[in-house]
Design a protein around this motif. Structure first.
Motif, PDB file in Angstrom:
ATOM      1  N   VAL A 198       0.825  -1.105  -0.041  1.00 17.46           N
ATOM      2  CA  VAL A 198      -0.091  -0.064   0.020  1.00 17.46           C
ATOM      3  C   VAL A 198       0.947   1.357   0.044  1.00 17.46           C
ATOM      4  CG1 VAL A 198      -1.599   1.654   1.625  1.00 17.46           C
ATOM      5  CG2 VAL A 198      -2.099  -1.093   1.107  1.00 17.46           C
ATOM      6  N   HIS A 199       1.920   1.195   0.801  1.00 23.90           N
ATOM      7  CA  HIS A 199       2.728   2.462   0.929  1.00 23.90           C
ATOM      8  C   HIS A 199       3.273   2.705  -0.470  1.00 23.90           C
ATOM      9  CE1 HIS A 199       5.335   5.300   2.549  1.00 23.90           C
ATOM     10  NE2 HIS A 199       6.573   4.587   2.019  1.00 23.90           N
ATOM     11  N   GLU A 200       3.936   1.590  -1.079  1.00 22.34           N
ATOM     12  CA  GLU A 200       4.538   1.702  -2.406  1.00 22.34           C
ATOM     13  C   GLU A 200       3.648   2.375  -3.440  1.00 22.34           C
ATOM     14  OE1 GLU A 200       6.712  -1.699  -3.923  1.00 22.34           O
ATOM     15  OE2 GLU A 200       7.575  -2.093  -1.782  1.00 22.34           O
ATOM     16  N   VAL A 201       2.479   1.786  -3.222  1.00 22.09           N
ATOM     17  CA  VAL A 201       1.448   2.209  -4.453  1.00 22.09           C
ATOM     18  C   VAL A 201       1.193   3.550  -4.180  1.00 22.09           C
ATOM     19  CG1 VAL A 201      -0.701   1.823  -5.496  1.00 22.09           C
ATOM     20  CG2 VAL A 201       0.576  -0.033  -4.851  1.00 22.09           C
ATOM     21  N   GLU A 202       0.908   4.235  -3.045  1.00 19.98           N
ATOM     22  CA  GLU A 202       0.689   5.596  -2.732  1.00 19.98           C
ATOM     23  C   GLU A 202       1.719   6.309  -3.358  1.00 19.98           C
ATOM     24  OE1 GLU A 202      -2.304   4.946   1.267  1.00 19.98           O
ATOM     25  OE2 GLU A 202      -0.141   5.168   1.651  1.00 19.98           O
ATOM     26  N   GLU A 203       3.031   5.896  -2.902  1.00 22.94           N
ATOM     27  CA  GLU A 203       4.028   6.817  -3.464  1.00 22.94           C
ATOM     28  C   GLU A 203       4.157   6.969  -4.890  1.00 22.94           C
ATOM     29  OE1 GLU A 203       6.705   8.601  -1.842  1.00 22.94           O
ATOM     30  OE2 GLU A 203       5.123   8.420  -0.084  1.00 22.94           O
ATOM     31  N   ARG A 204       3.564   5.852  -5.493  1.00 22.46           N
ATOM     32  CA  ARG A 204       3.658   5.834  -6.944  1.00 22.46           C
ATOM     33  C   ARG A 204       2.813   6.760  -7.397  1.00 22.46           C
ATOM     34  NH1 ARG A 204       4.830   0.204  -7.314  1.00 22.46           N
ATOM     35  NH2 ARG A 204       2.530  -0.315  -7.343  1.00 22.46           N
ATOM     36  N   ILE A 205       1.558   6.859  -6.880  1.00 17.46           N
ATOM     37  CA  ILE A 205       0.627   7.703  -7.104  1.00 17.46           C
ATOM     38  C   ILE A 205       0.921   9.105  -7.044  1.00 17.46           C
ATOM     39  CG2 ILE A 205      -1.821   8.464  -6.854  1.00 17.46           C
ATOM     40  CD1 ILE A 205      -2.492   5.300  -6.591  1.00 17.46           C
ATOM     41  N   LEU A 206       1.224   9.334  -5.690  1.00 18.73           N
ATOM     42  CA  LEU A 206       1.539  10.661  -5.241  1.00 18.73           C
ATOM     43  C   LEU A 206       2.705  11.327  -6.007  1.00 18.73           C
ATOM     44  CD1 LEU A 206       0.390  10.396  -1.433  1.00 18.73           C
ATOM     45  CD2 LEU A 206      -0.870  11.504  -3.448  1.00 18.73           C
ATOM     46  N   HIS A 207       3.630  10.210  -5.996  1.00 18.90           N
ATOM     47  CA  HIS A 207       5.138  11.101  -6.512  1.00 18.90           C
ATOM     48  C   HIS A 207       5.768  10.235  -7.622  1.00 18.90           C
ATOM     49  CE1 HIS A 207       5.073  13.460  -2.793  1.00 18.90           C
ATOM     50  NE2 HIS A 207       4.968  12.379  -2.097  1.00 18.90           N
ATOM     51  N   PRO A 208       5.136  10.371  -8.869  1.00 21.43           N
ATOM     52  CA  PRO A 208       5.471   9.531 -10.075  1.00 21.43           C
ATOM     53  C   PRO A 208       6.873   9.897 -10.212  1.00 21.43           C
ATOM     54  CG  PRO A 208       3.684  10.836 -10.709  1.00 21.43           C
ATOM     55  CD  PRO A 208       3.957  10.975  -9.207  1.00 21.43           C
ATOM     56  N   SER A 209       7.537   8.621 -10.850  1.00 25.66           N
ATOM     57  CA  SER A 209       8.931   8.887 -11.579  1.00 25.66           C
ATOM     58  C   SER A 209       8.601  10.060 -12.735  1.00 25.66           C
ATOM     59  CB  SER A 209       9.537   7.947 -11.714  1.00 25.66           C
ATOM     60  OG  SER A 209       8.898   7.276 -12.929  1.00 25.66           O
ATOM     61  N   GLU A 210       9.685  10.704 -12.992  1.00 21.35           N
ATOM     62  CA  GLU A 210       9.664  11.852 -14.199  1.00 21.35           C
ATOM     63  C   GLU A 210       9.058  11.162 -15.274  1.00 21.35           C
ATOM     64  OE1 GLU A 210       9.443  15.252 -14.941  1.00 21.35           O
ATOM     65  OE2 GLU A 210      10.356  14.744 -12.868  1.00 21.35           O
ATOM     66  N   SER A 211       9.509   9.663 -15.732  1.00 18.60           N
ATOM     67  CA  SER A 211       9.095   9.078 -16.991  1.00 18.60           C
ATOM     68  C   SER A 211       7.466   8.668 -16.743  1.00 18.60           C
ATOM     69  CB  SER A 211       9.786   8.008 -17.287  1.00 18.60           C
ATOM     70  OG  SER A 211       9.568   6.980 -15.978  1.00 18.60           O
ATOM     71  N   MET A 212       6.852   8.721 -15.593  1.00 17.76           N
ATOM     72  CA  MET A 212       5.688   8.193 -15.333  1.00 17.76           C
ATOM     73  C   MET A 212       4.547   9.473 -14.993  1.00 17.76           C
ATOM     74  SD  MET A 212       5.048   5.147 -15.869  1.00 17.76           S
ATOM     75  CE  MET A 212       3.633   4.753 -15.023  1.00 17.76           C
ATOM     76  N   LYS A 213       4.840  10.832 -15.050  1.00 12.41           N
ATOM     77  CA  LYS A 213       4.181  11.800 -14.706  1.00 12.41           C
ATOM     78  C   LYS A 213       2.978  12.046 -15.566  1.00 12.41           C
ATOM     79  CE  LYS A 213       6.835  14.331 -11.776  1.00 12.41           C
ATOM     80  NZ  LYS A 213       7.258  15.444 -11.192  1.00 12.41           N
ATOM     81  N   GLY A 214       3.038  11.857 -16.822  1.00 14.48           N
ATOM     82  CA  GLY A 214       2.119  11.801 -17.701  1.00 14.48           C
ATOM     83  C   GLY A 214       1.036  10.776 -17.705  1.00 14.48           C
TER      84      GLY A 214
END
Length: 102
Positions: A49-65
């Motif tokens: 859950v923590h990892e997914v929340e981080e991916r959603i809230l703070h996506p890597s530069e390549s995933m921002k779009g």
């Protein structure tokens, strides 16, 4: 002609809505499978859950779009997060209070 345009808009809206629901449900189903695969380990589920929340809230530069609200990867991740939280609720409700811990 005007009727065709409104039917076309209706069809596009229906297709778009169905796709969003499919992406969300795919994510949710994958999260429930993950919980099964990790044998309902609450610690692993909470870490996921923590990892997914981080991916959603703070996506890597390549995933921002792709992670912008409404994009298919974002919708999938939101469904995945909902599935993880549902799995945690299910597992937690089946455990005695001492087993739940944090």
């Amino acid at each position: 002609m005007k009727e065709n345009r409104s039917n076309s808009s209706f069809s596009e809206e229906v297709v778009s809505t169905l796709l969003r629901e499919m992406w969300y449900v795919d994510g949710k189903a994958d999260a429930l499978k993950f919980s099964w695969d990790c044998q309902c380990d609450l610690e692993r589920l909470r870490a996921e859950v923590h990892e997914v929340e981080e991916r959603i809230l703070h996506p890597s530069e390549s995933m921002k779009g792709p992670m912008s609200p409404g994009a298919s990867p974002r919708i999938y991740q939101e469904g995945y997060l909902a599935g993880l939280n549902e799995a945690i609720r299910i597992v937690s409700s089946a455990l005695v209070p001492e087993q739940v811990g944090r």
